[in-house]
Design a protein around this motif. Structure first.
Motif, PDB file in Angstrom:
ATOM      1  N   GLY A  72      34.699  49.454  78.885  1.00  0.00           N
ATOM      2  CA  GLY A  72      34.408  48.504  79.943  1.00  0.00           C
ATOM      3  C   GLY A  72      34.949  47.130  79.607  1.00  0.00           C
ATOM      4  O   GLY A  72      35.727  46.954  78.664  1.00  0.00           O
ATOM      5  N   VAL A  73      34.537  46.145  80.381  1.00  0.00           N
ATOM      6  CA  VAL A  73      34.979  44.762  80.212  1.00  0.00           C
ATOM      7  C   VAL A  73      33.789  43.925  79.754  1.00  0.00           C
ATOM      8  O   VAL A  73      32.708  44.020  80.333  1.00  0.00           O
ATOM      9  CB  VAL A  73      35.551  44.211  81.541  1.00  0.00           C
ATOM     10  CG1 VAL A  73      36.005  42.761  81.377  1.00  0.00           C
ATOM     11  CG2 VAL A  73      36.704  45.082  82.026  1.00  0.00           C
ATOM     12  N   GLY A  74      33.983  43.130  78.717  1.00  0.00           N
ATOM     13  CA  GLY A  74      32.877  42.354  78.170  1.00  0.00           C
ATOM     14  C   GLY A  74      31.811  43.231  77.539  1.00  0.00           C
ATOM     15  O   GLY A  74      30.645  42.856  77.448  1.00  0.00           O
ATOM     16  N   ASP A  75      32.219  44.411  77.077  1.00  0.00           N
ATOM     17  CA  ASP A  75      31.278  45.386  76.510  1.00  0.00           C
ATOM     18  C   ASP A  75      31.316  45.289  74.985  1.00  0.00           C
ATOM     19  O   ASP A  75      32.125  45.949  74.339  1.00  0.00           O
ATOM     20  CB  ASP A  75      31.653  46.798  76.975  1.00  0.00           C
ATOM     21  CG  ASP A  75      30.743  47.876  76.391  1.00  0.00           C
ATOM     22  OD1 ASP A  75      29.759  47.523  75.724  1.00  0.00           O
ATOM     23  OD2 ASP A  75      31.034  49.062  76.602  1.00  0.00           O
ATOM     24  N   ASN A  76      30.455  44.442  74.414  1.00  0.00           N
ATOM     25  CA  ASN A  76      30.376  44.346  72.948  1.00  0.00           C
ATOM     26  C   ASN A  76      29.056  44.892  72.427  1.00  0.00           C
ATOM     27  O   ASN A  76      28.555  44.481  71.386  1.00  0.00           O
ATOM     28  CB  ASN A  76      30.600  42.898  72.480  1.00  0.00           C
ATOM     29  CG  ASN A  76      29.808  41.880  73.294  1.00  0.00           C
ATOM     30  OD1 ASN A  76      28.584  41.943  73.354  1.00  0.00           O
ATOM     31  ND2 ASN A  76      30.503  40.940  73.915  1.00  0.00           N
ATOM     32  N   VAL A  77      28.498  45.873  73.146  1.00  0.00           N
ATOM     33  CA  VAL A  77      27.203  46.462  72.803  1.00  0.00           C
ATOM     34  C   VAL A  77      27.180  47.010  71.377  1.00  0.00           C
ATOM     35  O   VAL A  77      26.228  46.806  70.626  1.00  0.00           O
ATOM     36  CB  VAL A  77      26.831  47.566  73.808  1.00  0.00           C
ATOM     37  CG1 VAL A  77      25.619  48.361  73.322  1.00  0.00           C
ATOM     38  CG2 VAL A  77      26.542  46.971  75.177  1.00  0.00           C
ATOM     39  N   SER A  78      28.236  47.724  70.990  1.00  0.00           N
ATOM     40  CA  SER A  78      28.247  48.377  69.681  1.00  0.00           C
ATOM     41  C   SER A  78      28.038  47.391  68.543  1.00  0.00           C
ATOM     42  O   SER A  78      27.405  47.727  67.536  1.00  0.00           O
ATOM     43  CB  SER A  78      29.578  49.112  69.475  1.00  0.00           C
ATOM     44  OG  SER A  78      29.698  50.184  70.372  1.00  0.00           O
ATOM     45  N   LEU A  79      28.576  46.188  68.696  1.00  0.00           N
ATOM     46  CA  LEU A  79      28.499  45.205  67.616  1.00  0.00           C
ATOM     47  C   LEU A  79      27.071  44.789  67.318  1.00  0.00           C
ATOM     48  O   LEU A  79      26.733  44.483  66.167  1.00  0.00           O
ATOM     49  CB  LEU A  79      29.341  43.973  67.986  1.00  0.00           C
ATOM     50  CG  LEU A  79      30.834  44.232  68.188  1.00  0.00           C
ATOM     51  CD1 LEU A  79      31.515  42.986  68.726  1.00  0.00           C
ATOM     52  CD2 LEU A  79      31.484  44.680  66.885  1.00  0.00           C
TER      53      LEU A  79
ATOM     54  N   GLY B 262      38.315  46.468  76.734  1.00  0.00           N
ATOM     55  CA  GLY B 262      38.392  45.895  75.393  1.00  0.00           C
ATOM     56  C   GLY B 262      38.058  46.924  74.335  1.00  0.00           C
ATOM     57  O   GLY B 262      37.414  47.942  74.605  1.00  0.00           O
ATOM     58  N   GLY B 263      38.520  46.680  73.096  1.00  0.00           N
ATOM     59  CA  GLY B 263      38.272  47.599  71.995  1.00  0.00           C
ATOM     60  C   GLY B 263      37.449  46.955  70.896  1.00  0.00           C
ATOM     61  O   GLY B 263      37.700  45.806  70.514  1.00  0.00           O
ATOM     62  N   THR B 264      36.478  47.695  70.376  1.00  0.00           N
ATOM     63  CA  THR B 264      35.616  47.170  69.314  1.00  0.00           C
ATOM     64  C   THR B 264      36.429  46.778  68.083  1.00  0.00           C
ATOM     65  O   THR B 264      36.163  45.751  67.449  1.00  0.00           O
ATOM     66  CB  THR B 264      34.550  48.214  68.937  1.00  0.00           C
ATOM     67  OG1 THR B 264      33.740  48.482  70.082  1.00  0.00           O
ATOM     68  CG2 THR B 264      33.654  47.715  67.809  1.00  0.00           C
ATOM     69  N   LEU B 265      37.433  47.572  67.735  1.00  0.00           N
ATOM     70  CA  LEU B 265      38.232  47.247  66.553  1.00  0.00           C
ATOM     71  C   LEU B 265      38.997  45.947  66.728  1.00  0.00           C
ATOM     72  O   LEU B 265      39.127  45.156  65.785  1.00  0.00           O
ATOM     73  CB  LEU B 265      39.211  48.387  66.243  1.00  0.00           C
ATOM     74  CG  LEU B 265      38.610  49.724  65.841  1.00  0.00           C
ATOM     75  CD1 LEU B 265      39.715  50.691  65.441  1.00  0.00           C
ATOM     76  CD2 LEU B 265      37.616  49.566  64.701  1.00  0.00           C
ATOM     77  N   ASP B 266      39.527  45.704  67.915  1.00  0.00           N
ATOM     78  CA  ASP B 266      40.247  44.460  68.175  1.00  0.00           C
ATOM     79  C   ASP B 266      39.311  43.259  68.013  1.00  0.00           C
ATOM     80  O   ASP B 266      39.722  42.206  67.508  1.00  0.00           O
ATOM     81  CB  ASP B 266      40.851  44.478  69.576  1.00  0.00           C
ATOM     82  CG  ASP B 266      41.855  45.600  69.762  1.00  0.00           C
ATOM     83  OD1 ASP B 266      42.594  45.893  68.806  1.00  0.00           O
ATOM     84  OD2 ASP B 266      41.889  46.193  70.860  1.00  0.00           O
ATOM     85  N   LYS B 267      38.071  43.417  68.427  1.00  0.00           N
ATOM     86  CA  LYS B 267      37.101  42.329  68.284  1.00  0.00           C
ATOM     87  C   LYS B 267      36.786  42.088  66.810  1.00  0.00           C
ATOM     88  O   LYS B 267      36.707  40.943  66.346  1.00  0.00           O
ATOM     89  CB  LYS B 267      35.837  42.658  69.072  1.00  0.00           C
ATOM     90  CG  LYS B 267      36.085  42.741  70.573  1.00  0.00           C
ATOM     91  CD  LYS B 267      34.994  43.496  71.328  1.00  0.00           C
ATOM     92  CE  LYS B 267      35.468  43.847  72.724  1.00  0.00           C
ATOM     93  NZ  LYS B 267      34.505  44.683  73.466  1.00  0.00           N
ATOM     94  N   LEU B 268      36.605  43.178  66.061  1.00  0.00           N
ATOM     95  CA  LEU B 268      36.301  43.042  64.632  1.00  0.00           C
ATOM     96  C   LEU B 268      37.467  42.419  63.874  1.00  0.00           C
ATOM     97  O   LEU B 268      37.265  41.723  62.872  1.00  0.00           O
ATOM     98  CB  LEU B 268      35.960  44.405  64.041  1.00  0.00           C
ATOM     99  CG  LEU B 268      34.581  44.956  64.413  1.00  0.00           C
ATOM    100  CD1 LEU B 268      34.470  46.418  64.014  1.00  0.00           C
ATOM    101  CD2 LEU B 268      33.471  44.130  63.758  1.00  0.00           C
TER     102      LEU B 268
END
Length: 435
Positions: free
Chosen positions: A86-93, A118-124
Protein backbone atom coordinates in the motif's frame (compact mmCIF):
# COMPACT_ATOMS: atom_id res chain seq x y z
CA UNK A 1 9.45 -35.97 -15.25
CA UNK A 2 8.66 -34.60 -18.70
CA UNK A 3 8.00 -30.85 -18.31
CA UNK A 4 5.91 -30.47 -21.44
CA UNK A 5 3.53 -33.18 -20.28
CA UNK A 6 2.91 -31.34 -17.00
CA UNK A 7 2.37 -28.11 -18.95
CA UNK A 8 -0.01 -29.86 -21.36
CA UNK A 9 -2.10 -31.37 -18.56
CA UNK A 10 -2.46 -28.01 -16.83
CA UNK A 11 -3.20 -26.33 -20.17
CA UNK A 12 -6.04 -28.83 -20.66
CA UNK A 13 -7.43 -28.13 -17.18
CA UNK A 14 -6.33 -31.32 -15.45
CA UNK A 15 -5.50 -31.35 -11.75
CA UNK A 16 -1.80 -31.97 -11.26
CA UNK A 17 -0.53 -34.49 -8.71
CA UNK A 18 1.60 -33.11 -5.91
CA UNK A 19 4.55 -35.24 -7.08
CA UNK A 20 4.39 -33.68 -10.56
CA UNK A 21 4.30 -30.16 -9.12
CA UNK A 22 7.25 -30.96 -6.85
CA UNK A 23 9.25 -32.39 -9.77
CA UNK A 24 8.51 -29.37 -11.97
CA UNK A 25 9.52 -26.85 -9.28
CA UNK A 26 12.66 -28.84 -8.38
CA UNK A 27 13.69 -28.72 -12.06
CA UNK A 28 12.92 -25.00 -12.18
CA UNK A 29 15.09 -24.31 -9.11
CA UNK A 30 17.92 -26.42 -10.57
CA UNK A 31 17.92 -24.40 -13.80
CA UNK A 32 16.76 -27.37 -15.88
CA UNK A 33 13.75 -25.62 -17.46
CA UNK A 34 13.79 -23.04 -20.23
CA UNK A 35 12.11 -19.68 -19.77
CA UNK A 36 9.64 -20.78 -22.43
CA UNK A 37 8.61 -23.78 -20.35
CA UNK A 38 8.31 -21.70 -17.18
CA UNK A 39 6.27 -19.07 -19.00
CA UNK A 40 4.01 -21.71 -20.55
CA UNK A 41 3.38 -23.27 -17.15
CA UNK A 42 2.58 -19.87 -15.62
CA UNK A 43 0.21 -19.04 -18.48
CA UNK A 44 -1.54 -22.40 -18.16
CA UNK A 45 -2.08 -21.74 -14.45
CA UNK A 46 -3.28 -18.21 -15.23
CA UNK A 47 -5.95 -19.53 -17.61
CA UNK A 48 -6.95 -22.77 -15.88
CA UNK A 49 -6.29 -21.93 -12.23
CA UNK A 50 -5.36 -24.40 -9.50
CA UNK A 51 -7.32 -26.22 -6.85
CA UNK A 52 -6.50 -25.60 -3.20
CA UNK A 53 -4.70 -28.97 -3.11
CA UNK A 54 -2.56 -27.99 -6.11
CA UNK A 55 -1.83 -24.54 -4.68
CA UNK A 56 -0.72 -26.05 -1.37
CA UNK A 57 1.56 -28.44 -3.25
CA UNK A 58 3.00 -25.58 -5.33
CA UNK A 59 3.60 -23.47 -2.22
CA UNK A 60 5.33 -26.30 -0.36
CA UNK A 61 7.47 -27.19 -3.38
CA UNK A 62 8.63 -23.59 -3.73
CA UNK A 63 9.32 -23.32 0.00
CA UNK A 64 11.37 -26.53 -0.19
CA UNK A 65 13.42 -25.28 -3.16
CA UNK A 66 15.97 -23.70 -0.78
CA UNK A 67 16.83 -23.42 2.88
CA UNK A 68 14.26 -23.57 5.68
CA UNK A 69 15.04 -21.54 8.77
CA UNK A 70 15.06 -23.33 12.11
CA UNK A 71 14.20 -21.75 15.48
CA UNK A 72 14.33 -24.74 17.84
CA UNK A 73 16.51 -22.89 20.37
CA UNK A 74 14.08 -19.94 20.68
CA UNK A 75 11.47 -20.42 23.39
CA UNK A 76 8.87 -18.09 21.86
CA UNK A 77 6.09 -18.57 19.33
CA UNK A 78 7.44 -17.80 15.83
CA UNK A 79 5.08 -15.35 14.11
CA UNK A 80 4.99 -12.85 11.27
CA UNK A 81 2.77 -10.50 9.29
CA UNK A 82 2.69 -9.79 5.55
CA UNK A 83 1.05 -6.97 3.61
CA UNK A 84 0.03 -7.11 -0.05
CA UNK A 85 1.28 -3.53 -0.40
CA UNK A 86 0.00 0.00 0.00
CA UNK A 87 0.89 3.68 0.25
CA UNK A 88 2.11 5.13 3.54
CA UNK A 89 2.04 1.60 4.96
CA UNK A 90 4.82 1.40 7.57
CA UNK A 91 2.91 -0.95 9.88
CA UNK A 92 5.62 -3.62 9.93
CA UNK A 93 8.19 -1.23 11.36
CA UNK A 94 6.13 -0.69 14.52
CA UNK A 95 4.34 -4.02 14.65
CA UNK A 96 7.42 -6.26 14.78
CA UNK A 97 8.94 -4.64 17.90
CA UNK A 98 5.53 -4.37 19.63
CA UNK A 99 4.86 -8.08 19.01
CA UNK A 100 8.38 -8.96 20.16
CA UNK A 101 7.96 -6.90 23.32
CA UNK A 102 4.85 -9.00 24.07
CA UNK A 103 6.71 -12.31 23.83
CA UNK A 104 6.69 -13.31 20.15
CA UNK A 105 9.69 -14.03 17.93
CA UNK A 106 9.23 -12.20 14.63
CA UNK A 107 11.69 -13.12 11.84
CA UNK A 108 10.26 -10.71 9.28
CA UNK A 109 11.39 -11.20 5.67
CA UNK A 110 10.33 -8.02 3.87
CA UNK A 111 10.48 -6.68 0.34
CA UNK A 112 11.21 -3.57 -1.69
CA UNK A 113 8.67 -1.28 -3.27
CA UNK A 114 6.59 -2.85 -6.04
CA UNK A 115 4.92 -0.58 -8.55
CA UNK A 116 3.37 2.39 -6.77
CA UNK A 117 3.60 0.78 -3.31
CA UNK A 118 6.37 1.45 -0.82
CA UNK A 119 8.79 -1.22 0.41
CA UNK A 120 9.83 -1.89 4.00
CA UNK A 121 13.43 -2.56 2.95
CA UNK A 122 13.68 0.77 1.13
CA UNK A 123 12.51 2.52 4.29
CA UNK A 124 15.03 0.64 6.45
CA UNK A 125 17.84 1.59 4.04
CA UNK A 126 17.29 5.23 5.01
CA UNK A 127 18.98 4.25 8.32
CA UNK A 128 22.78 4.60 7.96
CA UNK A 129 24.57 1.28 8.41
CA UNK A 130 21.46 -0.91 8.68
CA UNK A 131 22.14 -4.33 7.10
CA UNK A 132 19.10 -5.60 5.27
CA UNK A 133 20.81 -8.85 4.23
CA UNK A 134 22.78 -10.12 7.25
CA UNK A 135 24.16 -13.63 7.21
CA UNK A 136 22.00 -16.40 8.65
CA UNK A 137 23.88 -16.53 11.95
CA UNK A 138 23.44 -12.82 12.65
CA UNK A 139 19.77 -12.93 11.63
CA UNK A 140 19.21 -15.79 14.07
CA UNK A 141 21.14 -14.02 16.83
CA UNK A 142 19.13 -10.79 16.46
CA UNK A 143 15.79 -12.63 16.55
CA UNK A 144 16.90 -14.64 19.59
CA UNK A 145 18.26 -11.69 21.56
CA UNK A 146 15.78 -8.93 20.66
CA UNK A 147 12.68 -10.85 19.58
CA UNK A 148 12.55 -9.52 16.02
CA UNK A 149 14.60 -8.75 12.94
CA UNK A 150 13.36 -7.15 9.73
CA UNK A 151 15.52 -8.11 6.76
CA UNK A 152 15.36 -8.90 3.04
CA UNK A 153 15.01 -12.24 1.31
CA UNK A 154 18.28 -14.05 0.69
CA UNK A 155 18.97 -16.11 -2.41
CA UNK A 156 18.73 -19.32 -0.42
CA UNK A 157 15.11 -18.80 0.70
CA UNK A 158 12.56 -20.10 -1.82
CA UNK A 159 14.83 -19.51 -4.85
CA UNK A 160 12.25 -21.11 -7.18
CA UNK A 161 9.96 -18.20 -6.39
CA UNK A 162 12.56 -15.70 -7.59
CA UNK A 163 12.94 -17.37 -10.99
CA UNK A 164 9.23 -18.00 -11.47
CA UNK A 165 8.37 -14.42 -10.52
CA UNK A 166 10.93 -12.98 -12.95
CA UNK A 167 9.26 -14.89 -15.78
CA UNK A 168 5.75 -14.00 -14.61
CA UNK A 169 6.72 -10.34 -14.57
CA UNK A 170 7.42 -10.35 -18.32
CA UNK A 171 4.69 -12.75 -19.43
CA UNK A 172 1.59 -10.98 -18.06
CA UNK A 173 0.94 -13.72 -15.49
CA UNK A 174 1.55 -11.81 -12.24
CA UNK A 175 -2.14 -11.44 -11.38
CA UNK A 176 -2.95 -15.13 -10.86
CA UNK A 177 -4.40 -15.95 -7.44
CA UNK A 178 -2.65 -19.36 -7.14
CA UNK A 179 0.69 -17.91 -8.26
CA UNK A 180 0.39 -14.88 -5.97
CA UNK A 181 -0.54 -17.18 -3.10
CA UNK A 182 2.40 -19.53 -3.64
CA UNK A 183 4.82 -16.64 -4.11
CA UNK A 184 3.87 -14.93 -0.84
CA UNK A 185 3.53 -18.04 1.27
CA UNK A 186 6.56 -20.00 0.05
CA UNK A 187 8.87 -17.37 1.56
CA UNK A 188 6.89 -17.34 4.81
CA UNK A 189 6.98 -21.13 5.09
CA UNK A 190 10.72 -21.13 4.41
CA UNK A 191 11.10 -18.68 7.29
CA UNK A 192 9.90 -21.38 9.70
CA UNK A 193 6.75 -19.64 10.92
CA UNK A 194 4.19 -21.14 13.26
CA UNK A 195 1.59 -18.38 12.82
CA UNK A 196 0.99 -15.71 10.20
CA UNK A 197 -1.36 -12.73 9.89
CA UNK A 198 -1.95 -11.24 6.45
CA UNK A 199 -2.85 -7.66 5.56
CA UNK A 200 -4.80 -7.79 2.29
CA UNK A 201 -5.27 -4.24 1.05
CA UNK A 202 -8.30 -3.14 -0.95
CA UNK A 203 -8.97 0.20 -2.63
CA UNK A 204 -7.59 2.52 -5.28
CA UNK A 205 -4.12 2.40 -3.74
CA UNK A 206 -3.99 -1.41 -3.54
CA UNK A 207 -3.27 -4.07 -6.15
CA UNK A 208 -6.78 -5.39 -5.43
CA UNK A 209 -9.12 -2.45 -6.01
CA UNK A 210 -12.25 -4.62 -5.79
CA UNK A 211 -13.47 -5.93 -2.40
CA UNK A 212 -14.60 -9.21 -3.91
CA UNK A 213 -11.18 -9.89 -5.45
CA UNK A 214 -9.45 -8.95 -2.20
CA UNK A 215 -11.62 -11.46 -0.35
CA UNK A 216 -10.83 -14.18 -2.90
CA UNK A 217 -7.10 -13.54 -2.47
CA UNK A 218 -7.38 -13.44 1.32
CA UNK A 219 -9.36 -16.68 1.36
CA UNK A 220 -6.80 -18.37 -0.88
CA UNK A 221 -3.88 -17.23 1.26
CA UNK A 222 -5.54 -18.28 4.52
CA UNK A 223 -6.67 -21.69 3.26
CA UNK A 224 -3.36 -22.55 1.64
CA UNK A 225 -1.25 -21.39 4.58
CA UNK A 226 -3.37 -23.34 7.02
CA UNK A 227 -3.24 -26.31 4.67
CA UNK A 228 0.55 -26.06 4.71
CA UNK A 229 0.62 -26.15 8.51
CA UNK A 230 0.87 -22.46 9.47
CA UNK A 231 -1.96 -21.01 11.59
CA UNK A 232 -3.07 -18.07 9.49
CA UNK A 233 -5.72 -15.36 9.34
CA UNK A 234 -6.14 -12.23 7.22
CA UNK A 235 -7.45 -8.75 7.81
CA UNK A 236 -8.77 -6.82 4.83
CA UNK A 237 -7.80 -3.16 5.24
CA UNK A 238 -8.74 0.02 3.40
CA UNK A 239 -6.25 1.58 0.97
CA UNK A 240 -8.31 4.44 -0.45
CA UNK A 241 -5.93 6.95 1.14
CA UNK A 242 -2.38 6.72 2.53
CA UNK A 243 -2.39 4.75 5.76
CA UNK A 244 0.04 7.01 7.62
CA UNK A 245 0.38 10.77 7.30
CA UNK A 246 3.69 10.22 5.46
CA UNK A 247 4.58 8.55 2.15
CA UNK A 248 8.21 8.05 1.23
CA UNK A 249 11.19 6.39 2.86
CA UNK A 250 12.97 8.55 5.44
CA UNK A 251 9.71 10.39 6.13
CA UNK A 252 7.95 7.10 6.92
CA UNK A 253 10.89 5.96 9.02
CA UNK A 254 10.67 9.21 11.00
CA UNK A 255 6.93 8.55 11.40
CA UNK A 256 7.75 5.09 12.79
CA UNK A 257 10.31 6.46 15.26
CA UNK A 258 7.91 9.14 16.49
CA UNK A 259 5.20 6.48 16.92
CA UNK A 260 7.46 4.17 18.93
CA UNK A 261 8.76 7.04 21.05
CA UNK A 262 5.24 8.26 21.84
CA UNK A 263 5.81 11.59 20.12
CA UNK A 264 2.77 11.17 17.84
CA UNK A 265 -0.26 9.06 17.05
CA UNK A 266 -1.94 8.55 13.71
CA UNK A 267 -5.51 7.27 14.12
CA UNK A 268 -5.69 5.02 11.03
CA UNK A 269 -2.17 3.70 11.46
CA UNK A 270 -2.73 3.20 15.18
CA UNK A 271 -5.87 1.18 14.49
CA UNK A 272 -4.14 -1.14 12.02
CA UNK A 273 -0.99 -1.67 14.10
CA UNK A 274 -2.94 -2.71 17.19
CA UNK A 275 -5.44 -4.81 15.24
CA UNK A 276 -2.57 -6.84 13.80
CA UNK A 277 -0.73 -7.02 17.11
CA UNK A 278 -3.88 -8.38 18.76
CA UNK A 279 -4.42 -10.94 16.00
CA UNK A 280 -0.80 -12.12 16.20
CA UNK A 281 -0.90 -12.49 20.00
CA UNK A 282 -4.19 -14.37 20.05
CA UNK A 283 -3.19 -16.61 17.12
CA UNK A 284 0.07 -17.50 18.89
CA UNK A 285 -1.59 -18.22 22.23
CA UNK A 286 0.07 -15.34 24.09
CA UNK A 287 -3.33 -13.73 24.81
CA UNK A 288 -6.76 -15.29 25.31
CA UNK A 289 -8.81 -12.57 23.62
CA UNK A 290 -8.40 -9.62 21.25
CA UNK A 291 -9.11 -7.15 24.07
CA UNK A 292 -6.44 -8.68 26.30
CA UNK A 293 -4.02 -8.78 23.38
CA UNK A 294 -4.58 -5.15 22.42
CA UNK A 295 -4.07 -4.12 26.04
CA UNK A 296 -0.74 -5.96 26.10
CA UNK A 297 0.35 -4.33 22.85
CA UNK A 298 -0.58 -0.83 24.00
CA UNK A 299 1.28 -1.39 27.27
CA UNK A 300 4.37 -2.54 25.35
CA UNK A 301 4.27 0.70 23.40
CA UNK A 302 3.46 3.12 26.22
CA UNK A 303 6.06 1.60 28.56
CA UNK A 304 8.83 2.13 26.02
CA UNK A 305 9.56 -1.60 25.79
CA UNK A 306 8.73 -1.77 22.07
CA UNK A 307 11.02 1.19 21.39
CA UNK A 308 13.83 -0.58 23.27
CA UNK A 309 13.34 -3.72 21.14
CA UNK A 310 13.47 -1.67 17.92
CA UNK A 311 16.59 0.19 19.08
CA UNK A 312 18.42 -3.05 19.90
CA UNK A 313 17.43 -4.57 16.56
CA UNK A 314 18.73 -1.54 14.64
CA UNK A 315 21.97 -1.48 16.63
CA UNK A 316 22.64 -5.21 16.19
CA UNK A 317 22.06 -4.89 12.45
CA UNK A 318 24.62 -2.09 12.11
CA UNK A 319 22.52 1.04 12.62
CA UNK A 320 22.93 3.79 15.25
CA UNK A 321 21.99 2.88 18.83
CA UNK A 322 20.36 6.27 19.50
CA UNK A 323 18.24 6.46 16.34
CA UNK A 324 14.92 6.80 18.20
CA UNK A 325 16.21 9.60 20.43
CA UNK A 326 17.98 11.48 17.63
CA UNK A 327 16.32 10.74 14.29
CA UNK A 328 17.37 14.05 12.72
CA UNK A 329 21.02 13.18 13.34
CA UNK A 330 20.77 10.17 11.04
CA UNK A 331 17.78 10.45 8.69
CA UNK A 332 18.67 12.71 5.79
CA UNK A 333 16.27 15.54 4.98
CA UNK A 334 15.43 16.71 1.49
CA UNK A 335 16.83 20.17 0.70
CA UNK A 336 13.41 21.55 -0.28
CA UNK A 337 10.26 21.28 1.85
CA UNK A 338 7.16 22.88 0.40
CA UNK A 339 3.54 22.98 1.65
CA UNK A 340 0.74 21.82 -0.65
CA UNK A 341 -2.13 24.33 -0.39
CA UNK A 342 -5.79 23.30 -0.55
CA UNK A 343 -7.28 24.40 -3.85
CA UNK A 344 -10.55 25.43 -2.20
CA UNK A 345 -12.37 25.40 1.11
CA UNK A 346 -14.34 22.31 2.08
CA UNK A 347 -13.92 18.71 3.20
CA UNK A 348 -11.21 16.33 2.01
CA UNK A 349 -13.57 13.71 0.64
CA UNK A 350 -11.58 11.41 -1.66
CA UNK A 351 -7.99 10.54 -2.48
CA UNK A 352 -6.23 8.81 -5.36
CA UNK A 353 -3.87 6.82 -3.13
CA UNK A 354 -2.21 5.18 -6.11
CA UNK A 355 -1.53 8.63 -7.51
CA UNK A 356 0.16 9.62 -4.25
CA UNK A 357 2.41 6.57 -4.53
CA UNK A 358 3.25 7.39 -8.14
CA UNK A 359 4.08 10.96 -7.11
CA UNK A 360 6.61 9.60 -4.59
CA UNK A 361 8.23 7.68 -7.45
CA UNK A 362 8.26 10.83 -9.59
CA UNK A 363 10.14 12.60 -6.79
CA UNK A 364 12.78 9.86 -6.90
CA UNK A 365 11.52 7.91 -3.89
CA UNK A 366 10.75 4.76 -5.90
CA UNK A 367 11.96 2.85 -8.94
CA UNK A 368 10.92 3.03 -12.57
CA UNK A 369 13.50 0.35 -13.39
CA UNK A 370 14.94 -2.36 -11.10
CA UNK A 371 18.43 -0.80 -11.17
CA UNK A 372 17.26 2.72 -10.21
CA UNK A 373 18.76 4.31 -7.09
CA UNK A 374 16.25 5.69 -4.60
CA UNK A 375 16.45 9.13 -3.05
CA UNK A 376 15.43 8.20 0.48
CA UNK A 377 14.92 11.83 1.48
CA UNK A 378 11.92 12.61 -0.71
CA UNK A 379 8.20 12.09 -0.27
CA UNK A 380 5.26 13.65 1.54
CA UNK A 381 4.58 14.26 5.20
CA UNK A 382 1.77 15.85 7.21
CA UNK A 383 -0.82 14.37 4.83
CA UNK A 384 -4.25 15.25 6.18
CA UNK A 385 -6.73 12.37 6.47
CA UNK A 386 -10.00 12.26 4.58
CA UNK A 387 -12.81 13.86 6.55
CA UNK A 388 -10.69 16.90 7.45
CA UNK A 389 -12.16 20.37 6.97
CA UNK A 390 -9.74 22.76 5.22
CA UNK A 391 -9.74 26.36 4.07
CA UNK A 392 -8.44 27.44 0.68
CA UNK A 393 -4.67 27.90 0.82
CA UNK A 394 -4.18 25.86 4.00
CA UNK A 395 -1.59 23.07 3.66
CA UNK A 396 -2.91 19.56 3.13
CA UNK A 397 0.62 18.07 3.04
CA UNK A 398 4.31 18.91 2.97
CA UNK A 399 6.47 17.93 -0.03
CA UNK A 400 10.07 16.83 0.52
CA UNK A 401 12.01 17.23 -2.75
CA UNK A 402 15.53 17.37 -4.14
CA UNK A 403 15.01 20.77 -5.78
CA UNK A 404 12.46 23.54 -6.26
CA UNK A 405 11.26 22.36 -9.65
CA UNK A 406 10.55 18.84 -8.36
CA UNK A 407 8.78 20.28 -5.33
CA UNK A 408 6.55 22.44 -7.55
CA UNK A 409 5.62 19.49 -9.76
CA UNK A 410 4.91 17.22 -6.80
CA UNK A 411 2.80 19.83 -5.01
CA UNK A 412 0.69 20.41 -8.12
CA UNK A 413 0.27 16.66 -8.66
CA UNK A 414 -0.64 15.94 -5.04
CA UNK A 415 -3.31 18.64 -5.01
CA UNK A 416 -4.97 16.88 -7.94
CA UNK A 417 -5.00 13.57 -6.04
CA UNK A 418 -7.43 14.94 -3.45
CA UNK A 419 -11.05 15.93 -3.96
CA UNK A 420 -12.50 18.71 -1.80
CA UNK A 421 -16.29 18.94 -1.50
CA UNK A 422 -18.80 21.11 0.32
CA UNK A 423 -20.39 18.13 2.07
CA UNK A 424 -18.71 16.12 4.79
CA UNK A 425 -17.89 12.65 3.38
CA UNK A 426 -18.78 9.27 4.81
CA UNK A 427 -15.58 7.42 5.69
CA UNK A 428 -14.71 3.78 5.06
CA UNK A 429 -13.53 1.84 8.15
CA UNK A 430 -9.81 1.09 7.98
CA UNK A 431 -10.42 -2.52 9.05
CA UNK A 432 -12.83 -3.91 6.48
CA UNK A 433 -13.02 -7.56 7.50
CA UNK A 434 -11.40 -10.66 9.01
CA UNK A 435 -10.89 -14.01 7.28
Amino acid sequence: MIPQEIIRRKRDGDELAAADIQSFIAALAAGQLSEGQIGAFAMAVWFKGMSRTETVALTLAMADSGDRLQWADIDRPIADKHSTGGVGDNVSLMLAPIAAACGLAVPMISGRGLGHTGGTLDKLESIPGYMITPDADLFHKVVKETGCAIIGQTGTLAPADGRLYAVRDVTATVDSIPLITASILSKKLAAGLETLVLDVKVGNGAFMADRGQAEILAQSLVEVANGAGVKTSALITDMNQPLADSAGNAVEMRNCLDFLAGRKRDTRLDSVVFAFAAEMLVKSGIAASPDEAEGMARQALSSGKAAEVFARMVSMLGGPADLIENPDRYLARAPVEKPVPAARSGWLSACDARGVGVSVIDLGGGRRHPADRIDHRVGFSELLPLGTRVNAGEPIALVHAADEAAAERAAAALALHYRITEDRPGLTPVIAGLI
